[in-house]
Every structure is written in structure tokens, then in C-alpha cells.
Design an enzyme around this catalytic site. Structure first.
Site, PDB file in Angstrom:
ATOM      1  N   HIS A 152     102.924  11.563  49.400  1.00  0.00           N
ATOM      2  CA  HIS A 152     102.885  12.313  48.119  1.00  0.00           C
ATOM      3  C   HIS A 152     103.851  12.492  47.250  1.00  0.00           C
ATOM      4  O   HIS A 152     103.640  12.189  46.087  1.00  0.00           O
ATOM      5  CB  HIS A 152     102.349  13.629  48.545  1.00  0.00           C
ATOM      6  CG  HIS A 152     102.024  14.705  47.471  1.00  0.00           C
ATOM      7  ND1 HIS A 152     100.712  15.015  47.000  1.00  0.00           N
ATOM      8  CD2 HIS A 152     102.512  15.470  46.810  1.00  0.00           C
ATOM      9  CE1 HIS A 152     100.343  15.844  46.118  1.00  0.00           C
ATOM     10  NE2 HIS A 152     101.762  16.063  45.740  1.00  0.00           N
ATOM     11  N   GLU A 153     104.901  12.893  47.718  1.00  0.00           N
ATOM     12  CA  GLU A 153     106.232  12.899  46.937  1.00  0.00           C
ATOM     13  C   GLU A 153     106.817  11.500  46.311  1.00  0.00           C
ATOM     14  O   GLU A 153     107.278  11.456  45.293  1.00  0.00           O
ATOM     15  CB  GLU A 153     107.242  13.501  47.881  1.00  0.00           C
ATOM     16  CG  GLU A 153     107.117  15.228  48.438  1.00  0.00           C
ATOM     17  CD  GLU A 153     106.534  16.061  47.400  1.00  0.00           C
ATOM     18  OE1 GLU A 153     106.693  15.851  46.077  1.00  0.00           O
ATOM     19  OE2 GLU A 153     105.858  16.912  47.739  1.00  0.00           O
ATOM     20  N   HIS A 185     105.092  10.934  42.991  1.00  0.00           N
ATOM     21  CA  HIS A 185     105.936  11.736  42.139  1.00  0.00           C
ATOM     22  C   HIS A 185     106.991  10.837  41.513  1.00  0.00           C
ATOM     23  O   HIS A 185     107.392  10.705  40.456  1.00  0.00           O
ATOM     24  CB  HIS A 185     106.387  13.096  42.404  1.00  0.00           C
ATOM     25  CG  HIS A 185     105.160  14.007  42.338  1.00  0.00           C
ATOM     26  ND1 HIS A 185     104.245  14.562  41.424  1.00  0.00           N
ATOM     27  CD2 HIS A 185     104.588  14.918  43.365  1.00  0.00           C
ATOM     28  CE1 HIS A 185     103.491  15.239  41.782  1.00  0.00           C
ATOM     29  NE2 HIS A 185     103.552  15.395  42.912  1.00  0.00           N
ATOM     30  N   GLU A 222     100.519  14.842  38.917  1.00  0.00           N
ATOM     31  CA  GLU A 222      99.673  15.076  40.068  1.00  0.00           C
ATOM     32  C   GLU A 222      98.724  13.857  40.534  1.00  0.00           C
ATOM     33  O   GLU A 222      98.587  13.488  41.607  1.00  0.00           O
ATOM     34  CB  GLU A 222      98.745  16.250  40.233  1.00  0.00           C
ATOM     35  CG  GLU A 222      98.328  16.880  41.522  1.00  0.00           C
ATOM     36  CD  GLU A 222      99.504  17.069  42.619  1.00  0.00           C
ATOM     37  OE1 GLU A 222      98.922  17.077  43.886  1.00  0.00           O
ATOM     38  OE2 GLU A 222     100.721  17.275  42.386  1.00  0.00           O
TER      39      GLU A 222
END
Length: 510
Positions: free
Chosen positions: A274-275, A278, A304
Site C-alpha cells: 500500500h505505502e 504512494h 489513494e
């Protein structure tokens, strides 16, 4: 012979001033990163003052006479229309966004920015203790203060229909609470239908995933994962924090964190994916426009969409694990040696209502966000009092997910956002899912062999597609225009719901 257009001096002057402000912002980001990763607890009072002072300085620079003077040479402040000729299309886009930012920034007094920054910096530390001790009353007075400041901010910024719109605009300029509400209504209906179908099926056993994996082994696994992603490791680093996050100082300095749950090692893996999503976005922003709005993300919803792309659409896909699962089995033989790939894949995609948003499955995740959106609107409008928040939260959890949190720590105290004053942020989490699915639909049409490539560990082409179609544009396009440019359609819940229906019908057999 073609001659390269010379950049007007007025543009160069504003760019230099804006780059200075960006550099201050990078230092502020570094302070926040350090506060969450390495700062000793006793340093919070001093750090709050440091953050407040630097935040005030940045605001003063953004609203200074010098900034205004430079901007006025390029555009009419009253209308936003260009004042000079000779600007390229990217430069015109940068001036347009500078103008938007200036108009918003000049509405907020420096005294307000300083008070807001200092209050939220202290509140985030109180929230951390309150969550740990399950003590809502400890945090409640700080939440009251922050709500008061957010209402004041909404009044200062101005709005047409609902004060929440002024706060939402900070994170997703293309949205209003009415439009979000309409999208969420359709989304909630579809998710509730899918969840009902799943509840009628035999539940998947994922107990083997909750075997304890020690800290060192978990970090070994996620560092291995990062080494296999198309990540520029010279420009990033991974640390541990209580709440996973990603912060970027520059396209060449993007930092991510994860957290370790001893009996939920997959949480660590999905957090890193997830990170990393980003981080890919931040590193893919155009370096040649650093210091201008064109080197900034289009919106938090688009940001997101990039994290959910890697965590869910890629990271929870069967092709991804066809490549990575043998490595995982080798690293955790006692746990996974006898577990087939199919069983593992079904287990990591198990759907079951849960208390914690960040641990939620793909089907129930957006229901957590819709709940927060509705509660935030009520808190901002004053129709819900802080003292009634725990009861309201639990009531909506029961209505939407059929479960009631056993404590406030697993309920209304679970997220850091309100302590940071980030009202209006939560909707971007669900909107990000919708954008990601809509983008992915286009990606899959352009790369019909994506599953085969990913199953062989090839991921560079995925990042390249995102960089070409999304990352490189920065704020050239707003999120609405970007969606139309990439997919040919305005944002809707259709692509996301279609993706969920197909995937989970295959997994659960309904």
C-alpha cells in the site's frame, strides 16, 4: 529551424519562490516523519512548537506580498485569467494551480494556521495515549477544540451548501458532500448486496495466516518484497511506526513505514504494498517541474488510487502470488509448506466484517469509509455532539457491518486522522478505490497479457503504465479530468463493483 520558447522571467521568479516554499515543506515533512519514527516521546512539546513555527512560516511565504506580486505578473488575481503571453501549456497549468492555492491560502490568517498546527500536534499525542488506554474522555476535549477550528476554517474558506464541502475541497477539489453522498449511496447498495451473497456461502478458513511470525522474519519478508518491486531503493527507505504511512520530501526522497502485528504477518506485507503505491506516485511526479504544482499529486483520491492499486488490484491478485508464494513458502515452511496456492489465495481474500478499517477486506472496506463520512458531516454541522460519538459510531457499525466494537480503541479512537484535524480526508479512501478500478479496467484492455507477465514476476511495465498515464501529469489535470483522459468516463462506482462481483463470485462460488 525550431527555436525553443524562452521561459518568461515572471514565471521563473515565481518558480524560484515556490521552490523555496517546497523546500520548507520538505523540512516540515521530515519533522513529521521523525515524530512518528524516531523522536523520543519527551520531545513532543518542543516538536509541536517547531512544527507550528515552520507551518506559519510556510503560510506566510505562500501569502506574502512578494508571492502575490510575482503571481500578479502572470495572472489576474480576480479572475485567474492569464495576464501575459508566451507561456507553454504546462506553465499555464502551473499558474492556474498557483492561483487556486494562493486564493485559498490568503483566506486563512497566519494566527489560525499556527493555532491549528500546534493544537493538532499535541492532540495526536493525546490520541495515541487515549487509544492505547481505551480512554475516549481523555481525547474528547481535544476533539472538541479541533472541531471548533475546523468549523472556523470552513466559515473562512466559504461554501455553498454544507460546511463539510470547504474541508473536503482540501483533499479532493472535484467533490462536494452531495456528490460524494450520491456516489456512496450507489456503492453502499452494491457492497451490501455482495456482502449478503458472501454471508450465504461457506466461510473460508484463514486461521493458518494468524500463526505468530517474529519481528525479524516479518521485516526480512517485506524487505525481500520491496527488492522485487520496481522500486528505486536509492530514493526510499522503510521504517516502523504505530500507523503505516508514506511521506515524500522530493521525488528522490520518499519514505514509507509499516507496523508489525505478530499474529498477522500478511498485514505487514499489504501495508508495505500500500505505502509503496504512494511512494511510486511521489517518485513518478515530474522532476523537471519540481517546485511547481505540476510536481504535486492531483488529489488525495488519486494518491489513494495508487496505493490501493498495488495493495489490492495487484497485491491480492492470483498472478501476483503465483510468482511470490513459492518465496513465502520457503521463508515460512512450518506454516505454509502444506498450504496450496489456491488455499492461500482464498485465505488472503477472505471477506468478514471487522472492527478496524485498515485491516478490512476489499468488500467491507468502503463501508468503513462511508460510516466515517456520515459521522464527520454530522460532527461538523453540530447535529452530532462529541460526547455522543462512541454511541453513534457503534450504532452505524451495527447497521452497516452487523458488528459492535468491544471498545472505543477498536471503534471511534482507531484512526489518527481526527487528531490531525483531517476532516474531509476519509472519503478519499473510498474514492481512491473507485479511481483505481476504473484506471485498471483501461490498463487491462491495453495489457491483455498482464496476468501472465505479473505471474512471472514482471512488474516494471505496470509502474511504467502508471507513470505515463497518471504520475507524470501531477496537477496538470484535476481528478475528474484525469479520469476522463485515462478512461474516457467520469468517475463512478461501476468499475469497482464489477471487479468485486467477478472476483468474489469466483472465490466464494456464488
Amino acid at each position: 529551424m525550431m527555436h525553443r520558447m524562452k521561459t518568461p522571467q515572471a514565471y521563473t521568479d515565481l518558480w524560484e519562490l515556490s521552490t523555496k516554499i517546497h523546500n520548507y515543506g520538505s523540512i516540515l515533512t521530515l519533522l513529521h516523519w521523525d515524530q512518528e519514527t524516531h523522536m523520543p516521546p519527551g520531545g513532543i512539546t518542543a516538536r509541536s512548537h517547531q512544527i507550528a513555527q515552520l507551518s506559519t512560516l510556510i503560510h506566510e511565504e505562500k501569502t506574502s506580498h512578494k508571492f502575490k506580486s510575482c503571481l500578479e505578473k502572470l495572472t489576474h488575481l480576480s479572475s485567474g485569467k492569464p495576464r501575459i503571453k508566451g507561456l507553454s501549456k504546462p506553465q499555464l497549468a502551473a499558474v492556474r494551480e498557483w492561483h487556486k492555492d494562493f486564493v485559498r491560502a490568503t483566506k486563512l490568517p497566519s494566527s489560525f494556521v499556527k493555532t491549528f498546527s500546534q493544537t493538532t500536534s499535541e492532540a495526536s499525542q493525546v490520541w495515541s495515549v487515549a487509544k492505547k488506554e481505551n480512554n475516549f474522555k481523555l481525547f474528547a476535549p481535544f476533539l472538541e477544540k479541533i472541531l471548533g477550528l475546523c468549523r472556523e476554517k470552513a466559515e473562512i474558506m466559504g461554501f455553498e451548501e454544507h460546511p463539510y464541502d470547504a474541508l473536503l475541497e482540501t483533499y479532493e477539489p472535484c467533490m462536494t458532500s452531495a456528490r460524494v453522498g450520491a456516489i456512496f449511496a450507489g456503492l453502499q447498495k452494491e457492497l451490501t448486496h455482495i456482502l449478503g451473497k458472501i454471508k450465504s456461502c461457506r466461510q473460508i478458513d484463514n486461521r493458518f495466516l494468524h500463526t505468530k511470525v517474529d519481528d525479524a522474519k516479518q521485516m526480512e519478508l517485506v524487505h525481500f518484497l520491496l527488492s522485487k518491486l520496481p522500486m528505486d531503493m536509492g530514493f526510499t527507505r522503510l521504517d516502523i511506526s504505530s500507523h503505516p504511512f508514506s511521506l515524500a520530501l522530493h521525488p528522490h526522497d520518499s519514505r514509507i513505514t509499516t507496523r508489525i502485528l505478530p499474529n498477522a504477518f500478511m498485514s505487514n506485507i499489504f501495508s508495505v504494498l500500500h505505502e509503496a503505491g504512494h511512494s511510486f506516485y511521489e517518485m513518478g511526479l515530474p522532476l523537471e517541474h519540481w517546485g511547481t504544482p505540476l510536481s504535486e499529486a492531483a488529489s488525495l483520491s488519486i494518491h489513494e488510487s495508487q496505493s490501493r492499486w498495488w495493495e489490492a488490484l495487484i497485491g491480492r491478485s492470483l498472478p501476483f502470488w503465483e510468482y511470490f508464494y513459492p518465496f513465502l513458502q520457503k521463508a515460512l515452511p512450518s506454516m505454509l509448506k502444506k498450504i496450496s496456492l489456491e488455499r492461500f489465495y482464498r485465505a488472503i481474500n477472505r471477506v468478514s466484517p471487522s472492527f478496524i478499517r485498515v485491516e478490512a477486506d476489499e468488500v467491507t472496506y468502503c463501508l468503513h469509509v462511508i460510516l466515517r463520512f456520515e459521522i464527520e458531516k454530522e460532527l461538523i454541522s453540530g447535529t452530532l455532539q462529541v460526547s455522543d460519538l462512541p454511541e453513534a459510531w457503534n450504532s452505524k457499525m451495527k447497521e452497516y457491518l452487523g458488528i459492535t466494537p468491544p471498545s472505543n480503541s477498536q471503534g471511534c479512537l482507531q484512526d489518527i486522522h481526527w487528531s490531525l484535524g483531517d476532516f474531509g480526508y476519509f472519503p478519499t479512501y473510498a474514492l481512491g478505490n473507485l479511481f483505481s478500478a476504473q484506471f485498471f479496467h483501461t490498463f487491462a484492455k491495453e495489457h491483455p497479457d498482464w496476468e501472465e507477465k505479473v505471474s512471472e514476476g514482471e512488474l516494471g511495465f505496470v509502474r511504467n503504465w502508471l507513470k505515463t498515464n497518471i504520475h507524470r501529469w501531477g496537477r496538470t489535470y484535476n481528478s475528474d479530468d484525469l479520469a476522463k483522459k485515462v478512461t474516457g468516463k467520469a468517475l463512478s462506482e461501476t468499475a469497482y463493483c464489477s471487479y468485486l462481483k467477478k472476483k468474489y463470485a469466483d472465490i466464494y462460488g456464488f
